[in-house]
Design a protein around this motif. Sequence first.
Motif, PDB file in Angstrom:
ATOM      1  N   GLY A 138      15.061  -2.531  -9.397  1.00  0.00           N
ATOM      2  CA  GLY A 138      15.617  -1.367 -10.073  1.00  0.00           C
ATOM      3  C   GLY A 138      15.002  -0.079  -9.604  1.00  0.00           C
ATOM      4  O   GLY A 138      14.094  -0.050  -8.769  1.00  0.00           O
ATOM      5  N   GLN A 139      15.497   0.982 -10.196  1.00  0.00           N
ATOM      6  CA  GLN A 139      15.041   2.333  -9.895  1.00  0.00           C
ATOM      7  C   GLN A 139      13.855   2.688 -10.779  1.00  0.00           C
ATOM      8  O   GLN A 139      13.848   2.383 -11.969  1.00  0.00           O
ATOM      9  CB  GLN A 139      16.180   3.320 -10.154  1.00  0.00           C
ATOM     10  N   GLY A 195      13.368   0.857  -0.977  1.00  0.00           N
ATOM     11  CA  GLY A 195      14.228   1.992  -0.644  1.00  0.00           C
ATOM     12  C   GLY A 195      14.135   3.050  -1.719  1.00  0.00           C
ATOM     13  O   GLY A 195      13.209   3.052  -2.531  1.00  0.00           O
ATOM     14  N   ASN A 196      15.108   3.973  -1.713  1.00  0.00           N
ATOM     15  CA  ASN A 196      15.193   4.968  -2.778  1.00  0.00           C
ATOM     16  C   ASN A 196      16.661   5.219  -3.103  1.00  0.00           C
ATOM     17  O   ASN A 196      17.553   4.850  -2.333  1.00  0.00           O
ATOM     18  CB  ASN A 196      14.439   6.257  -2.425  1.00  0.00           C
ATOM     19  N   ILE A 197      16.898   5.820  -4.254  1.00  0.00           N
ATOM     20  CA  ILE A 197      18.275   5.948  -4.745  1.00  0.00           C
ATOM     21  C   ILE A 197      19.121   6.895  -3.909  1.00  0.00           C
ATOM     22  O   ILE A 197      20.345   6.859  -4.001  1.00  0.00           O
ATOM     23  CB  ILE A 197      18.313   6.379  -6.229  1.00  0.00           C
ATOM     24  N   TYR A 198      18.499   7.741  -3.105  1.00  0.00           N
ATOM     25  CA  TYR A 198      19.247   8.708  -2.317  1.00  0.00           C
ATOM     26  C   TYR A 198      19.663   8.149  -0.960  1.00  0.00           C
ATOM     27  O   TYR A 198      20.767   8.399  -0.494  1.00  0.00           O
ATOM     28  CB  TYR A 198      18.440   9.996  -2.151  1.00  0.00           C
ATOM     29  N   GLU A 199      18.784   7.381  -0.343  1.00  0.00           N
ATOM     30  CA  GLU A 199      19.084   6.826   0.974  1.00  0.00           C
ATOM     31  C   GLU A 199      19.667   5.412   0.906  1.00  0.00           C
ATOM     32  O   GLU A 199      20.346   4.978   1.836  1.00  0.00           O
ATOM     33  CB  GLU A 199      17.816   6.800   1.832  1.00  0.00           C
ATOM     34  N   GLY A 251      12.496   7.543  -8.474  1.00  0.00           N
ATOM     35  CA  GLY A 251      13.619   7.492  -7.549  1.00  0.00           C
ATOM     36  C   GLY A 251      13.520   6.381  -6.525  1.00  0.00           C
ATOM     37  O   GLY A 251      14.488   6.077  -5.848  1.00  0.00           O
ATOM     38  N   ASP A 252      12.342   5.766  -6.404  1.00  0.00           N
ATOM     39  CA  ASP A 252      12.222   4.623  -5.508  1.00  0.00           C
ATOM     40  C   ASP A 252      12.947   3.432  -6.111  1.00  0.00           C
ATOM     41  O   ASP A 252      13.054   3.300  -7.328  1.00  0.00           O
ATOM     42  CB  ASP A 252      10.751   4.247  -5.285  1.00  0.00           C
ATOM     43  N   GLY A 261       0.796  -1.228   0.000  1.00  0.00           N
ATOM     44  CA  GLY A 261       0.000   0.000   0.000  1.00  0.00           C
ATOM     45  C   GLY A 261       0.827   1.276   0.000  1.00  0.00           C
ATOM     46  O   GLY A 261       0.279   2.366   0.107  1.00  0.00           O
ATOM     47  N   LYS A 262       2.151   1.161  -0.125  1.00  0.00           N
ATOM     48  CA  LYS A 262       3.029   2.335  -0.134  1.00  0.00           C
ATOM     49  C   LYS A 262       3.054   2.948  -1.534  1.00  0.00           C
ATOM     50  O   LYS A 262       3.181   2.233  -2.528  1.00  0.00           O
ATOM     51  CB  LYS A 262       4.445   1.919   0.290  1.00  0.00           C
TER      52      LYS A 262
END
Length: 142
Positions: free
Chosen positions: A105-106, A131-135, A85-86, A79-80
């Motif tokens: 993948g991104q 996750g995401n590409i920044y964190e 970028g995720d 549900g997210k």
Amino acid sequence: MNQREIKFRVWDKKEEKCYSPIFEAYKGKLFEMVIGMSGSLSFREMDEKGNEITNHESLDKYRDRFILQQFTGLKDKNGKEIYEGDIVKCSFRVEVFSSYKCNRGQVIFKNGSFMVGVNSLNEYEECEVIGNIYENPELLES
């Protein structure tokens, strides 16, 4: 016809965190952040009485600080909401082998579609934001 909800979040390079458009109380102040249709950002802070403390009509001077990320209109298996970028882990059925294949993948926007690898995000049967590409850039390393 169902229409996709258009909304954004931003990655703040300086603070190293994501923000969504908000209007909330924070540490005794009211804080409002608005993302314009052009991708421009504006925010203002108010004290507990509603008096404006700061008003930044436009954050153009901070253009290199924020990265705009668009909502795909899709949610993962938990549900997210899924944004550009995720990093997602997705699966799809391979008919020839009657099995499922996973892809990680991104999420990017390319050629009018949200993509993970070479496939459109809509082609997958199930996705999970991990996750995401920044964190979590290490999640893309194989």
